[in-house]
Design an enzyme around this catalytic site. Structure first.
Site, short mmCIF file in Angstrom:
data_model
loop_
_atom_site.label_atom_id
_atom_site.label_comp_id
_atom_site.label_asym_id
_atom_site.label_seq_id
_atom_site.Cartn_x
_atom_site.Cartn_y
_atom_site.Cartn_z
NE ARG A 289 33.83 -18.62 5.28
CZ ARG A 289 33.48 -18.00 6.40
NH1 ARG A 289 32.48 -17.14 6.38
NH2 ARG A 289 34.12 -18.23 7.53
CE1 TYR A 290 36.47 -20.11 2.57
CE2 TYR A 290 34.64 -21.33 1.61
CZ TYR A 290 35.40 -20.98 2.70
OH TYR A 290 35.10 -21.49 3.94
CG HIS B 237 57.35 -43.29 8.52
ND1 HIS B 237 56.58 -43.94 7.58
CD2 HIS B 237 58.65 -43.48 8.15
CE1 HIS B 237 57.37 -44.51 6.68
NE2 HIS B 237 58.62 -44.23 7.00
CB SER C 105 37.10 -22.34 20.74
OG SER C 105 36.05 -23.12 21.27
CB SER C 106 31.74 -20.65 20.18
OG SER C 106 31.54 -22.06 20.10
NE ARG D 271 27.14 -23.93 -20.55
CZ ARG D 271 26.73 -22.87 -21.25
NH1 ARG D 271 26.54 -21.72 -20.62
NH2 ARG D 271 26.50 -22.95 -22.54
#
Length: 430
Positions: free
Chosen positions: A4-5, A141, A262-263, A310
Protein backbone atom coordinates in the site's frame (compact mmCIF):
# COMPACT_ATOMS: atom_id res chain seq x y z
CA UNK A 1 6.99 -3.02 3.71
CA UNK A 2 3.35 -3.38 2.76
CA UNK A 3 2.45 -2.77 -0.89
CA UNK A 4 0.00 0.00 0.00
CA UNK A 5 2.87 2.39 0.76
CA UNK A 6 5.47 1.11 -1.69
CA UNK A 7 6.57 1.86 -5.23
CA UNK A 8 8.06 -0.87 -7.41
CA UNK A 9 11.16 1.15 -8.24
CA UNK A 10 12.21 1.06 -4.58
CA UNK A 11 10.91 -2.38 -3.66
CA UNK A 12 12.96 -3.82 -6.53
CA UNK A 13 16.12 -2.35 -4.97
CA UNK A 14 15.34 -4.02 -1.64
CA UNK A 15 14.24 -7.35 -3.10
CA UNK A 16 16.14 -10.50 -2.19
CA UNK A 17 16.88 -10.95 -5.88
CA UNK A 18 18.63 -7.58 -6.16
CA UNK A 19 20.50 -8.05 -2.88
CA UNK A 20 22.01 -11.35 -4.02
CA UNK A 21 22.75 -9.90 -7.46
CA UNK A 22 24.81 -7.17 -5.80
CA UNK A 23 26.53 -9.77 -3.62
CA UNK A 24 27.48 -11.61 -6.80
CA UNK A 25 28.77 -8.40 -8.39
CA UNK A 26 31.00 -7.82 -5.35
CA UNK A 27 32.35 -11.38 -5.42
CA UNK A 28 33.03 -11.25 -9.17
CA UNK A 29 34.78 -7.87 -8.91
CA UNK A 30 36.93 -9.21 -6.07
CA UNK A 31 37.75 -12.32 -8.12
CA UNK A 32 38.81 -10.16 -11.06
CA UNK A 33 41.29 -8.35 -8.84
CA UNK A 34 42.59 -11.60 -7.37
CA UNK A 35 43.14 -13.00 -10.87
CA UNK A 36 45.22 -9.94 -11.81
CA UNK A 37 47.24 -10.39 -8.64
CA UNK A 38 47.79 -14.08 -9.46
CA UNK A 39 46.04 -15.23 -6.30
CA UNK A 40 43.44 -17.35 -8.08
CA UNK A 41 43.38 -18.98 -11.56
CA UNK A 42 42.51 -16.90 -14.60
CA UNK A 43 38.93 -17.17 -15.81
CA UNK A 44 37.22 -17.69 -12.45
CA UNK A 45 35.33 -14.39 -12.61
CA UNK A 46 34.20 -14.85 -16.23
CA UNK A 47 32.99 -18.42 -15.61
CA UNK A 48 31.07 -17.36 -12.51
CA UNK A 49 29.53 -14.42 -14.35
CA UNK A 50 28.49 -16.66 -17.21
CA UNK A 51 27.14 -19.63 -15.25
CA UNK A 52 25.99 -18.34 -11.88
CA UNK A 53 22.28 -17.84 -11.35
CA UNK A 54 20.49 -16.22 -8.43
CA UNK A 55 18.05 -18.72 -6.97
CA UNK A 56 16.52 -17.13 -3.87
CA UNK A 57 14.54 -20.23 -2.96
CA UNK A 58 17.63 -22.44 -3.11
CA UNK A 59 19.68 -20.00 -1.02
CA UNK A 60 16.98 -20.08 1.66
CA UNK A 61 16.94 -23.87 1.59
CA UNK A 62 20.69 -24.03 2.19
CA UNK A 63 20.54 -21.29 4.84
CA UNK A 64 17.92 -23.25 6.78
CA UNK A 65 20.61 -25.91 7.30
CA UNK A 66 23.86 -23.94 7.59
CA UNK A 67 22.32 -20.94 9.43
CA UNK A 68 24.54 -18.48 7.53
CA UNK A 69 23.24 -16.42 4.62
CA UNK A 70 26.58 -15.66 2.92
CA UNK A 71 27.71 -19.30 3.06
CA UNK A 72 24.31 -20.33 1.69
CA UNK A 73 24.70 -17.80 -1.13
CA UNK A 74 28.22 -18.98 -2.02
CA UNK A 75 27.13 -22.62 -1.93
CA UNK A 76 24.24 -21.86 -4.27
CA UNK A 77 26.55 -20.02 -6.69
CA UNK A 78 29.01 -22.92 -6.69
CA UNK A 79 26.22 -25.37 -7.51
CA UNK A 80 25.54 -23.47 -10.72
CA UNK A 81 28.97 -22.09 -11.64
CA UNK A 82 30.98 -25.26 -10.95
CA UNK A 83 34.19 -26.12 -9.17
CA UNK A 84 36.04 -22.91 -10.09
CA UNK A 85 33.57 -20.93 -7.97
CA UNK A 86 35.37 -22.33 -4.93
CA UNK A 87 37.95 -19.56 -5.41
CA UNK A 88 35.36 -16.88 -4.66
CA UNK A 89 35.57 -15.03 -1.34
CA UNK A 90 39.27 -15.86 -0.84
CA UNK A 91 40.51 -14.12 2.34
CA UNK A 92 37.28 -12.17 2.64
CA UNK A 93 34.78 -12.03 5.48
CA UNK A 94 31.00 -11.94 5.17
CA UNK A 95 30.76 -8.28 6.09
CA UNK A 96 32.99 -7.37 3.15
CA UNK A 97 30.17 -8.52 0.89
CA UNK A 98 27.18 -7.59 3.04
CA UNK A 99 28.32 -4.08 4.01
CA UNK A 100 29.51 -3.10 0.55
CA UNK A 101 26.26 -4.37 -0.95
CA UNK A 102 24.12 -2.65 1.70
CA UNK A 103 25.82 0.64 0.87
CA UNK A 104 25.09 0.11 -2.82
CA UNK A 105 21.41 -0.41 -2.02
CA UNK A 106 21.39 2.79 0.03
CA UNK A 107 23.05 4.69 -2.82
CA UNK A 108 20.56 3.30 -5.32
CA UNK A 109 17.67 4.33 -3.05
CA UNK A 110 19.17 7.72 -2.29
CA UNK A 111 19.47 8.59 -5.97
CA UNK A 112 15.78 7.86 -6.55
CA UNK A 113 14.84 9.91 -3.49
CA UNK A 114 16.90 12.78 -4.95
CA UNK A 115 14.76 12.59 -8.09
CA UNK A 116 11.65 12.64 -5.90
CA UNK A 117 12.88 15.83 -4.21
CA UNK A 118 13.60 17.38 -7.61
CA UNK A 119 9.96 16.82 -8.56
CA UNK A 120 8.75 18.44 -5.33
CA UNK A 121 11.01 21.42 -5.96
CA UNK A 122 9.64 21.76 -9.46
CA UNK A 123 6.02 21.77 -8.27
CA UNK A 124 6.69 24.07 -5.31
CA UNK A 125 8.45 26.58 -7.57
CA UNK A 126 5.53 26.57 -10.00
CA UNK A 127 2.91 26.98 -7.29
CA UNK A 128 4.90 29.58 -5.34
CA UNK A 129 5.16 31.79 -8.40
CA UNK A 130 1.49 31.29 -9.22
CA UNK A 131 0.42 32.47 -5.75
CA UNK A 132 3.29 34.90 -5.24
CA UNK A 133 1.04 37.83 -4.33
CA UNK A 134 -2.05 35.95 -3.13
CA UNK A 135 -2.77 37.53 0.29
CA UNK A 136 -3.36 35.28 3.27
CA UNK A 137 -2.97 35.54 7.01
CA UNK A 138 0.25 34.57 8.71
CA UNK A 139 -0.34 32.72 11.96
CA UNK A 140 1.78 32.22 15.06
CA UNK A 141 0.61 29.88 17.82
CA UNK A 142 -2.36 29.21 15.51
CA UNK A 143 -3.50 32.82 16.00
CA UNK A 144 -3.76 35.50 13.32
CA UNK A 145 -0.52 37.50 13.27
CA UNK A 146 0.15 39.64 10.18
CA UNK A 147 -0.46 39.35 6.40
CA UNK A 148 1.77 37.23 4.18
CA UNK A 149 1.18 35.67 0.77
CA UNK A 150 0.47 32.04 -0.02
CA UNK A 151 3.40 32.16 -2.40
CA UNK A 152 5.74 33.00 0.48
CA UNK A 153 4.43 30.00 2.39
CA UNK A 154 5.24 27.74 -0.55
CA UNK A 155 8.62 29.43 -1.13
CA UNK A 156 9.53 28.59 2.47
CA UNK A 157 8.82 24.91 1.77
CA UNK A 158 10.88 25.14 -1.43
CA UNK A 159 13.93 26.49 0.39
CA UNK A 160 13.64 23.75 3.01
CA UNK A 161 13.57 21.01 0.39
CA UNK A 162 16.59 22.61 -1.29
CA UNK A 163 18.44 22.09 1.98
CA UNK A 164 17.12 18.55 2.17
CA UNK A 165 18.52 17.85 -1.27
CA UNK A 166 21.94 19.20 -0.29
CA UNK A 167 21.96 17.08 2.87
CA UNK A 168 20.97 13.95 0.96
CA UNK A 169 23.66 14.46 -1.68
CA UNK A 170 26.23 14.60 1.12
CA UNK A 171 24.70 11.59 2.89
CA UNK A 172 24.89 9.54 -0.31
CA UNK A 173 28.53 10.52 -0.67
CA UNK A 174 29.18 9.48 2.95
CA UNK A 175 27.63 6.06 2.40
CA UNK A 176 29.37 5.39 -0.94
CA UNK A 177 32.22 3.36 0.52
CA UNK A 178 33.51 -0.16 0.03
CA UNK A 179 35.32 -2.44 2.50
CA UNK A 180 37.10 -5.63 1.38
CA UNK A 181 39.56 -5.82 4.26
CA UNK A 182 39.09 -9.24 5.84
CA UNK A 183 38.10 -10.55 9.25
CA UNK A 184 39.06 -7.54 11.40
CA UNK A 185 39.96 -5.01 8.73
CA UNK A 186 43.74 -5.62 8.67
CA UNK A 187 43.99 -7.08 5.12
CA UNK A 188 45.81 -10.07 6.65
CA UNK A 189 44.41 -12.47 4.03
CA UNK A 190 43.25 -10.14 1.27
CA UNK A 191 45.32 -7.70 -0.76
CA UNK A 192 44.29 -4.02 -0.35
CA UNK A 193 44.33 -3.77 -4.16
CA UNK A 194 41.31 -6.06 -4.24
CA UNK A 195 39.34 -3.51 -2.26
CA UNK A 196 40.57 -0.74 -4.55
CA UNK A 197 39.46 -2.65 -7.65
CA UNK A 198 36.03 -3.51 -6.23
CA UNK A 199 35.41 0.09 -5.18
CA UNK A 200 36.29 1.43 -8.64
CA UNK A 201 34.29 -1.26 -10.40
CA UNK A 202 31.14 -0.60 -8.35
CA UNK A 203 31.39 3.20 -8.28
CA UNK A 204 32.35 3.47 -4.62
CA UNK A 205 35.23 4.88 -2.58
CA UNK A 206 37.61 2.86 -0.45
CA UNK A 207 36.73 2.94 3.24
CA UNK A 208 39.88 4.49 4.80
CA UNK A 209 39.77 2.20 7.83
CA UNK A 210 37.25 -0.49 8.62
CA UNK A 211 37.09 -3.02 11.43
CA UNK A 212 35.13 -6.08 10.38
CA UNK A 213 32.52 -3.64 9.15
CA UNK A 214 32.11 -0.23 7.61
CA UNK A 215 31.72 2.27 10.50
CA UNK A 216 28.04 2.81 11.31
CA UNK A 217 28.24 6.56 11.84
CA UNK A 218 27.97 6.77 8.06
CA UNK A 219 24.67 4.92 8.10
CA UNK A 220 23.41 6.88 11.09
CA UNK A 221 23.97 10.09 9.17
CA UNK A 222 22.15 8.76 6.11
CA UNK A 223 19.09 7.66 8.10
CA UNK A 224 19.13 10.91 10.08
CA UNK A 225 18.87 12.82 6.82
CA UNK A 226 15.93 10.63 5.80
CA UNK A 227 14.34 11.53 9.15
CA UNK A 228 14.84 15.25 8.53
CA UNK A 229 13.26 14.95 5.08
CA UNK A 230 10.33 13.15 6.69
CA UNK A 231 10.00 16.07 9.10
CA UNK A 232 9.80 18.48 6.17
CA UNK A 233 7.11 16.33 4.54
CA UNK A 234 5.09 16.46 7.74
CA UNK A 235 5.54 20.23 8.01
CA UNK A 236 3.88 20.68 4.62
CA UNK A 237 1.24 18.04 5.38
CA UNK A 238 0.30 19.68 8.69
CA UNK A 239 -0.09 23.05 6.94
CA UNK A 240 -2.42 21.54 4.35
CA UNK A 241 -4.45 19.79 7.05
CA UNK A 242 -4.86 23.01 9.05
CA UNK A 243 -5.79 25.08 6.01
CA UNK A 244 -8.42 22.54 4.96
CA UNK A 245 -10.28 22.70 8.29
CA UNK A 246 -13.92 23.78 7.83
CA UNK A 247 -13.39 26.98 9.85
CA UNK A 248 -10.43 27.92 7.63
CA UNK A 249 -10.90 26.20 4.26
CA UNK A 250 -8.27 28.17 2.38
CA UNK A 251 -7.30 25.12 0.35
CA UNK A 252 -8.09 21.44 0.01
CA UNK A 253 -6.64 18.27 -1.38
CA UNK A 254 -7.97 17.29 -4.78
CA UNK A 255 -11.19 15.31 -4.37
CA UNK A 256 -12.15 13.17 -7.37
CA UNK A 257 -15.68 12.87 -8.71
CA UNK A 258 -16.23 9.33 -7.44
CA UNK A 259 -14.29 9.75 -4.17
CA UNK A 260 -16.05 9.22 -0.83
CA UNK A 261 -15.01 11.08 2.29
CA UNK A 262 -16.88 9.18 4.96
CA UNK A 263 -18.91 5.98 5.22
CA UNK A 264 -21.38 7.80 7.48
CA UNK A 265 -21.40 11.46 6.38
CA UNK A 266 -21.79 12.12 2.64
CA UNK A 267 -20.70 15.75 2.93
CA UNK A 268 -17.16 14.98 4.17
CA UNK A 269 -14.02 15.87 2.22
CA UNK A 270 -11.15 14.87 4.46
CA UNK A 271 -7.40 15.63 3.99
CA UNK A 272 -6.63 11.91 4.10
CA UNK A 273 -3.49 12.04 1.96
CA UNK A 274 -1.86 14.69 4.15
CA UNK A 275 -2.88 12.80 7.28
CA UNK A 276 -1.35 9.71 5.75
CA UNK A 277 1.90 11.59 5.18
CA UNK A 278 2.01 12.57 8.86
CA UNK A 279 1.86 8.89 9.77
CA UNK A 280 4.45 7.85 7.18
CA UNK A 281 6.81 10.58 8.41
CA UNK A 282 6.61 9.07 11.88
CA UNK A 283 7.60 5.69 10.47
CA UNK A 284 10.64 7.08 8.67
CA UNK A 285 11.78 9.00 11.75
CA UNK A 286 11.43 5.84 13.84
CA UNK A 287 14.44 4.47 11.94
CA UNK A 288 16.75 7.26 13.13
CA UNK A 289 17.21 6.23 16.77
CA UNK A 290 18.15 2.57 16.05
CA UNK A 291 20.51 3.78 13.30
CA UNK A 292 22.23 6.02 15.86
CA UNK A 293 22.38 3.17 18.36
CA UNK A 294 24.09 0.98 15.73
CA UNK A 295 27.19 3.18 15.91
CA UNK A 296 28.40 1.65 19.19
CA UNK A 297 29.18 -2.02 18.55
CA UNK A 298 31.39 -4.37 20.55
CA UNK A 299 35.08 -4.13 19.62
CA UNK A 300 35.59 -4.75 15.88
CA UNK A 301 31.99 -5.87 15.36
CA UNK A 302 28.99 -7.62 16.82
CA UNK A 303 25.77 -8.56 15.08
CA UNK A 304 23.31 -6.32 16.95
CA UNK A 305 23.13 -3.87 14.04
CA UNK A 306 22.27 -6.50 11.45
CA UNK A 307 18.63 -7.16 12.34
CA UNK A 308 18.07 -3.41 12.67
CA UNK A 309 19.36 -2.70 9.16
CA UNK A 310 17.42 -5.56 7.60
CA UNK A 311 14.33 -3.70 8.81
CA UNK A 312 15.13 -0.01 8.50
CA UNK A 313 17.05 -0.31 5.22
CA UNK A 314 14.04 -1.17 3.09
CA UNK A 315 11.37 0.33 5.34
CA UNK A 316 12.75 3.87 5.69
CA UNK A 317 13.80 4.24 2.05
CA UNK A 318 10.66 2.73 0.53
CA UNK A 319 8.36 4.71 2.84
CA UNK A 320 10.13 8.01 2.25
CA UNK A 321 10.08 7.53 -1.51
CA UNK A 322 6.35 6.83 -1.42
CA UNK A 323 5.69 9.83 0.82
CA UNK A 324 7.66 12.22 -1.41
CA UNK A 325 5.80 11.11 -4.54
CA UNK A 326 2.48 11.43 -2.73
CA UNK A 327 3.37 14.93 -1.51
CA UNK A 328 4.27 16.00 -5.05
CA UNK A 329 0.86 14.90 -6.28
CA UNK A 330 -0.92 16.70 -3.43
CA UNK A 331 0.91 19.97 -4.09
CA UNK A 332 0.43 19.74 -7.83
CA UNK A 333 -3.31 19.12 -7.61
CA UNK A 334 -4.34 21.06 -4.50
CA UNK A 335 -7.29 23.44 -4.81
CA UNK A 336 -6.57 26.94 -3.51
CA UNK A 337 -9.27 29.43 -2.48
CA UNK A 338 -7.83 32.99 -2.66
CA UNK A 339 -11.22 34.58 -1.82
CA UNK A 340 -11.43 32.56 1.37
CA UNK A 341 -7.86 33.54 2.21
CA UNK A 342 -8.81 37.20 1.85
CA UNK A 343 -11.96 36.67 3.90
CA UNK A 344 -9.96 35.08 6.72
CA UNK A 345 -7.39 37.85 6.46
CA UNK A 346 -10.09 40.37 7.35
CA UNK A 347 -11.84 38.29 9.99
CA UNK A 348 -10.25 40.18 12.91
CA UNK A 349 -11.34 43.53 11.45
CA UNK A 350 -7.99 45.27 11.22
CA UNK A 351 -6.31 43.91 14.34
CA UNK A 352 -3.56 42.44 12.17
CA UNK A 353 -2.28 45.99 11.65
CA UNK A 354 -1.75 46.63 15.37
CA UNK A 355 2.05 46.60 15.18
CA UNK A 356 2.13 49.27 12.48
CA UNK A 357 -0.23 51.46 14.50
CA UNK A 358 1.93 51.05 17.58
CA UNK A 359 5.11 51.92 15.66
CA UNK A 360 3.47 54.99 14.16
CA UNK A 361 2.48 56.17 17.64
CA UNK A 362 6.11 55.95 18.81
CA UNK A 363 6.98 58.43 16.06
CA UNK A 364 4.66 60.96 17.72
CA UNK A 365 6.75 60.97 20.88
CA UNK A 366 5.11 58.23 22.94
CA UNK A 367 7.29 55.51 24.42
CA UNK A 368 6.98 52.06 22.94
CA UNK A 369 5.47 50.82 26.19
CA UNK A 370 2.74 53.49 26.20
CA UNK A 371 2.05 52.97 22.49
CA UNK A 372 1.76 49.23 23.03
CA UNK A 373 -0.61 49.68 25.98
CA UNK A 374 -2.84 52.10 24.06
CA UNK A 375 -3.17 49.85 20.99
CA UNK A 376 -3.64 46.74 23.13
CA UNK A 377 -6.53 48.35 25.01
CA UNK A 378 -8.30 49.12 21.74
CA UNK A 379 -7.54 45.63 20.42
CA UNK A 380 -9.13 44.08 23.52
CA UNK A 381 -12.22 46.24 23.01
CA UNK A 382 -12.46 45.13 19.37
CA UNK A 383 -12.12 41.49 20.37
CA UNK A 384 -14.76 41.76 23.09
CA UNK A 385 -17.30 43.72 21.07
CA UNK A 386 -16.49 42.49 17.53
CA UNK A 387 -15.58 45.98 16.36
CA UNK A 388 -13.35 47.30 13.59
CA UNK A 389 -10.02 48.67 14.85
CA UNK A 390 -9.87 51.47 12.28
CA UNK A 391 -13.30 52.71 13.35
CA UNK A 392 -12.58 52.44 17.07
CA UNK A 393 -9.31 54.41 17.05
CA UNK A 394 -10.97 57.31 15.25
CA UNK A 395 -12.57 58.22 18.57
CA UNK A 396 -9.12 58.73 20.12
CA UNK A 397 -8.22 62.43 20.01
CA UNK A 398 -4.49 61.86 20.50
CA UNK A 399 -4.29 59.46 17.55
CA UNK A 400 -6.39 61.65 15.27
CA UNK A 401 -4.41 64.80 16.20
CA UNK A 402 -0.99 63.20 15.73
CA UNK A 403 -1.42 60.82 12.78
CA UNK A 404 -2.61 62.25 9.49
CA UNK A 405 -5.60 60.62 7.73
CA UNK A 406 -3.28 59.64 4.88
CA UNK A 407 -0.82 57.89 7.20
CA UNK A 408 -3.63 56.26 9.12
CA UNK A 409 -5.07 54.86 5.94
CA UNK A 410 -1.68 53.54 4.83
CA UNK A 411 -1.32 51.69 8.15
CA UNK A 412 -4.43 49.65 7.37
CA UNK A 413 -3.26 48.37 3.98
CA UNK A 414 -1.39 45.26 2.84
CA UNK A 415 1.14 47.03 0.62
CA UNK A 416 3.80 47.41 3.31
CA UNK A 417 3.64 43.69 4.10
CA UNK A 418 4.22 42.68 0.49
CA UNK A 419 6.85 45.23 -0.53
CA UNK A 420 9.73 42.75 -0.09
CA UNK A 421 8.10 39.68 -1.63
CA UNK A 422 10.16 40.07 -4.82
CA UNK A 423 13.34 40.36 -2.77
CA UNK A 424 12.55 37.15 -0.87
CA UNK A 425 11.70 35.33 -4.10
CA UNK A 426 15.00 36.39 -5.65
CA UNK A 427 16.83 34.97 -2.63
CA UNK A 428 14.96 31.66 -2.80
CA UNK A 429 14.79 31.11 -6.57
CA UNK A 430 18.13 32.69 -7.50
Amino acid sequence: MIKRYSRKELTDIWSEENKYKIWLDVEIAAAQAMEKLGQIPKGVSSIVRKKARINVKRIHQIESKVKHDVIAFLTSVTEKAGIKARYLHLGMTSSDVVDTSFNIQLVQSGKIILKDIDQILKVLKKQAKKYKFTPCIGRSHGIHAEPITFGLKLASFYEEFKRNRERLVYAIDQISTCAISGAVGTFANVNPNVEKHVAKKLGLKVEPISTQIIPRDRHAFYFSVLGIIAGSIERVAIEIRHLQRSEVYELQEYFSKSQKGSSAMPHKKNPILSENLTGLARMVRSAVTPALENIALWHERDISHSSVERNIGPDANITLDFALVRLTNILDNMIVYPKKMLENLNITKGLIFSQELMLELTKTGLSREKSYKMVQSYAKKCFAENLDLFTVIQSDKYIMNNISPKNLKSIFSYSKHFKNVNLIFRRVFR
